[in-house]
Design a protein around this motif. Structure first.
Motif, PDB file in Angstrom:
ATOM      1  N   ASP A 182     -15.707  -6.457  -6.861  1.00 30.17           N
ATOM      2  CA  ASP A 182     -14.269  -6.242  -6.651  1.00 30.17           C
ATOM      3  C   ASP A 182     -13.526  -7.055  -7.709  1.00 30.17           C
ATOM      4  O   ASP A 182     -14.059  -8.025  -8.238  1.00 30.17           O
ATOM      5  CB  ASP A 182     -13.854  -6.713  -5.250  1.00 30.17           C
ATOM      6  N   TRP A 183     -12.278  -6.651  -8.006  1.00 27.99           N
ATOM      7  CA  TRP A 183     -11.526  -7.427  -8.997  1.00 27.99           C
ATOM      8  C   TRP A 183     -10.662  -8.495  -8.331  1.00 27.99           C
ATOM      9  O   TRP A 183     -10.040  -9.309  -9.027  1.00 27.99           O
ATOM     10  CB  TRP A 183     -10.697  -6.519  -9.898  1.00 27.99           C
ATOM     11  N   TYR A 188      -5.515  -8.134   5.490  1.00 29.15           N
ATOM     12  CA  TYR A 188      -6.322  -6.925   5.289  1.00 29.15           C
ATOM     13  C   TYR A 188      -7.517  -6.939   6.231  1.00 29.15           C
ATOM     14  O   TYR A 188      -7.830  -5.935   6.896  1.00 29.15           O
ATOM     15  CB  TYR A 188      -6.813  -6.791   3.820  1.00 29.15           C
ATOM     16  N   ALA A 237     -16.395  -4.793   4.321  1.00 30.58           N
ATOM     17  CA  ALA A 237     -16.574  -3.916   5.491  1.00 30.58           C
ATOM     18  C   ALA A 237     -17.806  -3.012   5.345  1.00 30.58           C
ATOM     19  O   ALA A 237     -18.625  -2.904   6.274  1.00 30.58           O
ATOM     20  CB  ALA A 237     -15.328  -3.061   5.691  1.00 30.58           C
ATOM     21  N   THR A 267     -12.284   0.330   8.637  1.00 28.26           N
ATOM     22  CA  THR A 267     -13.066   0.844   7.499  1.00 28.26           C
ATOM     23  C   THR A 267     -14.560   0.630   7.786  1.00 28.26           C
ATOM     24  O   THR A 267     -15.385   1.464   7.435  1.00 28.26           O
ATOM     25  CB  THR A 267     -12.638   0.198   6.159  1.00 28.26           C
ATOM     26  N   ALA A 297     -15.570  -7.871 -10.640  1.00 31.88           N
ATOM     27  CA  ALA A 297     -15.750  -6.787 -11.619  1.00 31.88           C
ATOM     28  C   ALA A 297     -14.565  -5.850 -11.524  1.00 31.88           C
ATOM     29  O   ALA A 297     -14.036  -5.601 -10.433  1.00 31.88           O
ATOM     30  CB  ALA A 297     -17.036  -6.026 -11.324  1.00 31.88           C
ATOM     31  N   ARG A 298     -14.154  -5.342 -12.665  1.00 34.66           N
ATOM     32  CA  ARG A 298     -13.040  -4.395 -12.687  1.00 34.66           C
ATOM     33  C   ARG A 298     -13.613  -2.983 -12.808  1.00 34.66           C
ATOM     34  O   ARG A 298     -14.441  -2.704 -13.680  1.00 34.66           O
ATOM     35  CB  ARG A 298     -12.160  -4.705 -13.900  1.00 34.66           C
ATOM     36  N   ILE A 299     -13.176  -2.108 -11.909  1.00 31.72           N
ATOM     37  CA  ILE A 299     -13.593  -0.708 -12.009  1.00 31.72           C
ATOM     38  C   ILE A 299     -12.730  -0.102 -13.113  1.00 31.72           C
ATOM     39  O   ILE A 299     -11.506  -0.135 -13.025  1.00 31.72           O
ATOM     40  CB  ILE A 299     -13.352   0.043 -10.684  1.00 31.72           C
ATOM     41  N   TYR A 318       0.816  -1.200   0.000  1.00 29.59           N
ATOM     42  CA  TYR A 318       0.000   0.000   0.000  1.00 29.59           C
ATOM     43  C   TYR A 318       0.856   1.259   0.000  1.00 29.59           C
ATOM     44  O   TYR A 318       0.416   2.316  -0.400  1.00 29.59           O
ATOM     45  CB  TYR A 318      -1.003  -0.022   1.163  1.00 29.59           C
ATOM     46  N   GLU A 357      -7.083   3.989  -4.916  1.00 29.70           N
ATOM     47  CA  GLU A 357      -6.441   2.944  -5.725  1.00 29.70           C
ATOM     48  C   GLU A 357      -6.669   3.135  -7.223  1.00 29.70           C
ATOM     49  O   GLU A 357      -6.288   2.295  -8.016  1.00 29.70           O
ATOM     50  CB  GLU A 357      -6.953   1.568  -5.274  1.00 29.70           C
ATOM     51  N   SER A 385     -15.887   2.597  -0.559  1.00 32.50           N
ATOM     52  CA  SER A 385     -15.175   2.819   0.693  1.00 32.50           C
ATOM     53  C   SER A 385     -13.695   2.482   0.551  1.00 32.50           C
ATOM     54  O   SER A 385     -13.335   1.341   0.250  1.00 32.50           O
ATOM     55  CB  SER A 385     -15.853   1.958   1.767  1.00 32.50           C
ATOM     56  N   TYR A 386     -12.855   3.506   0.732  1.00 28.67           N
ATOM     57  CA  TYR A 386     -11.391   3.349   0.660  1.00 28.67           C
ATOM     58  C   TYR A 386     -10.956   2.745  -0.676  1.00 28.67           C
ATOM     59  O   TYR A 386     -10.064   1.895  -0.716  1.00 28.67           O
ATOM     60  CB  TYR A 386     -10.889   2.488   1.832  1.00 28.67           C
ATOM     61  N   GLY A 442     -15.782  -2.014  -5.166  1.00 25.07           N
ATOM     62  CA  GLY A 442     -14.457  -2.219  -4.556  1.00 25.07           C
ATOM     63  C   GLY A 442     -14.660  -2.676  -3.124  1.00 25.07           C
ATOM     64  O   GLY A 442     -13.940  -2.282  -2.212  1.00 25.07           O
ATOM     65  N   GLY A 443     -15.664  -3.518  -2.944  1.00 28.52           N
ATOM     66  CA  GLY A 443     -16.129  -3.905  -1.605  1.00 28.52           C
ATOM     67  C   GLY A 443     -15.153  -4.788  -0.844  1.00 28.52           C
ATOM     68  O   GLY A 443     -15.254  -4.912   0.379  1.00 28.52           O
ATOM     69  N   GLY A 444     -14.194  -5.411  -1.532  1.00 26.57           N
ATOM     70  CA  GLY A 444     -13.185  -6.226  -0.863  1.00 26.57           C
ATOM     71  C   GLY A 444     -13.809  -7.298   0.008  1.00 26.57           C
ATOM     72  O   GLY A 444     -14.652  -8.080  -0.436  1.00 26.57           O
TER      73      GLY A 444
HETATM   74  C1  LIG Z   1      -8.465  -0.613   0.533  1.00 20.03           C
HETATM   75  S1  LIG Z   1      -9.509  -1.854  -0.109  1.00 20.03           S
HETATM   76  C2  LIG Z   1     -11.109  -1.363   0.530  1.00 20.03           C
HETATM   77  C3  LIG Z   1     -12.033  -2.529   0.688  1.00 20.03           C
HETATM   78  C4  LIG Z   1     -13.372  -2.212   1.329  1.00 20.03           C
HETATM   79  N1  LIG Z   1     -14.177  -1.345   0.479  1.00 20.03           N
HETATM   80  C5  LIG Z   1     -13.195  -1.606   2.697  1.00 20.03           C
HETATM   81  O1  LIG Z   1     -13.676  -0.495   2.932  1.00 20.03           O
HETATM   82  O2  LIG Z   1     -12.591  -2.245   3.566  1.00 20.03           O
HETATM   83  C6  LIG Z   1      -9.656  -1.428  -1.812  1.00 20.03           C
HETATM   84  C7  LIG Z   1     -10.438  -2.439  -2.604  1.00 20.03           C
HETATM   85  O3  LIG Z   1     -10.628  -1.933  -3.922  1.00 20.03           O
HETATM   86  C8  LIG Z   1     -10.408  -2.996  -4.830  1.00 20.03           C
HETATM   87  N2  LIG Z   1      -9.999  -2.419  -6.126  1.00 20.03           N
HETATM   88  C9  LIG Z   1      -8.956  -1.575  -6.360  1.00 20.03           C
HETATM   89  N3  LIG Z   1      -8.881  -1.268  -7.679  1.00 20.03           N
HETATM   90  C10 LIG Z   1      -9.889  -1.932  -8.291  1.00 20.03           C
HETATM   91  C11 LIG Z   1     -10.332  -2.033  -9.633  1.00 20.03           C
HETATM   92  N4  LIG Z   1      -9.724  -1.357 -10.610  1.00 20.03           N
HETATM   93  N5  LIG Z   1     -11.404  -2.815  -9.898  1.00 20.03           N
HETATM   94  C12 LIG Z   1     -12.046  -3.485  -8.903  1.00 20.03           C
HETATM   95  N6  LIG Z   1     -11.664  -3.439  -7.609  1.00 20.03           N
HETATM   96  C13 LIG Z   1     -10.608  -2.672  -7.294  1.00 20.03           C
HETATM   97  C14 LIG Z   1      -9.321  -3.827  -4.184  1.00 20.03           C
HETATM   98  O4  LIG Z   1      -9.245  -5.147  -4.707  1.00 20.03           O
HETATM   99  C15 LIG Z   1      -9.706  -3.767  -2.712  1.00 20.03           C
HETATM  100  O5  LIG Z   1     -10.565  -4.813  -2.364  1.00 20.03           O
END
Ligand SMILES: C[S@@+](CC[C@H](N)C(=O)[O-])C[C@H]1O[C@@H](n2cnc3c(N)ncnc32)[C@H](O)[C@@H]1O
Length: 331
Positions: free
Chosen positions: A116-117, A58, A98, A66, A145-147, A38, A167, A162-163, A93-95
């Motif tokens: 999330d990817w 994480y 959280a 978070t 899914a890819r953002i 990070y 990225e 969220s967070y 980007g729910g990871g």
């Molecule tokens: C810091 S984590 C935050 C996770 C969660 N939202 C939280 O609040 O704990 C960032 C998340 O964004 C996802 N992410 C980052 N870039 C991405 C992209 N281009 N497409 C999809 N997911 C992405 C990562 O895989 C990760 O799970």
């Protein structure tokens, strides 16, 4: 607010149960790797969360914090729109989920989709949700899914981001906020409470307003933010209780830590933003309380509430950073 408490406890218990099997040394190494990643130049072209130990680290290291930050942002939305409840929710980007845990604690039964990817993050999120016993979480859909340019979002009531903005590249960030604004009735964006996290929140706030949404929280209005760029940053603090596992993974012995975060909540429906919000930790002096406020009519202002104010003084001693002032409105 109380409705969310069982979710916080359930999250702690579920994380502890799941991570019990992870040897402390391995967990500590995975956290070190995660921090190094990070610290690297983000955004990256590939997921940072590559395998189960990255994701477990994480979850142990960041998810309780978070979760609490999103919980605070959702509490502000609930205060601004007490009669509104989402039936559908998309966590972008729910990871490990959280924000979805926070949503499940704030309202009963919204149908959640987590995007999330990083497949390992989705897998652990699904596993944690399954162990939670909370219906909205066990029923959630976890989808890869890819953002990016191709991201398509189905219409949904609530979107949480969220967070995640940190990225993404500037172009992708802007496109994501626009896509979210077009798809949702309410959009909640949370970032770290740092100057650059706040800058990304302001950028998102401007785009949400341009897309026709109104700011429900934390701001008292949808006009420009009164903070002069570069002089300060609007952020808040959420207390995170640390489990023994959390202490073990993160080090230190305090039973809690304070997560600093910046956020914006914008809605397409009519919400009632506060008249004024406390934007710094109140300073309690002998016989007086100093409150730094962001207000609807007078932008930034300091209120000095003294013993002579009676009831208001007692309220000022209890008010917290991030709360509405005065309690119940009429600033
Ligand atoms: C810091 S984590 C935050 C996770 C969660 N939202 C939280 O609040 O704990 C960032 C998340 O964004 C996802 N992410 C980052 N870039 C991405 C992209 N281009 N497409 C999809 N997911 C992405 C990562 O895989 C990760 O799970």
């Amino acid at each position: 607010m109380n409705a969310t408490l069982p979710t916080a406890e359930a999250l702690r218990a579920t994380l502890a149960g799941l991570l019990d099997g992870l040897p402390p040394k391995q967990a500590a190494q995975a956290v070190d790797r995660l921090i190094a990643n990070y610290r690297g130049t983000t955004p990256t072209d590939a997921p940072v969360l590559r395998d189960r130990s990255d994701v477990a680290a994480y979850a142990a290291y960041r998810m309780p914090a978070t979760f609490e930050a999103v919980r605070s942002a959702l509490a502000a939305l609930r205060e601004a729109a007490p009669d509104w409840a989402p039936a559908t929710h998309t966590d972008i980007g729910g990871g490990t989920g959280a924000a979805s845990w926070a949503v499940a604690g704030a309202w009963e039964g919204p149908r959640t989709t987590v995007l999330d990817w990083a497949e390992p993050a989705l897998a652990l999120g699904r596993e944690l949700a399954g162990l939670s016993g909370i219906p909205a979480l066990t029923a959630a859909e976890w989808r890869r899914a890819r953002i990016g340019a191709g991201l398509e979002l189905a219409p949904t009531d609530l979107i949480t981001v969220s967070y995640v903005l940190k990225e993404l590249t500037a172009d992708v960030r802007a496109a994501l906020v626009d896509t979210a604004a077009a798809a949702a009735q309410a959009v909640v964006v949370v970032e770290p409470g740092t100057p650059d996290g706040y800058a990304r929140i302001i950028e998102a706030r401007d785009r949400l307003i341009a897309a026709g949404l109104s700011v429900a929280a934390p701001c008292p209005h949808s006009e420009a933010c009164p903070i002069e760029p570069g002089t300060d940053w609007c952020h808040f603090s959420a207390r995170v209780s640390r489990s023994s596992l959390h202490r073990q993974v993160k080090g230190g012995s305090l039973p809690y830590e304070d997560e600093k975060f910046s956020y914006v909540v914008a809605t397409r429906f009519l919400a009632q933003p506060v008249g004024a919000r406390v934007i710094r930790k109140p300073q309690i002096r002998k016989g007086q309380v100093l409150l730094d406020l962001c207000t609807r009519d007078e932008a930034l202002r300091r209120a000095t509430v003294t013993k002579r104010h009676g009831e208001l003084y007692r309220a000022a001693r209890d008010v917290a950073w991030g709360d509405e002032w005065p309690p119940g409105g009429n600033a």
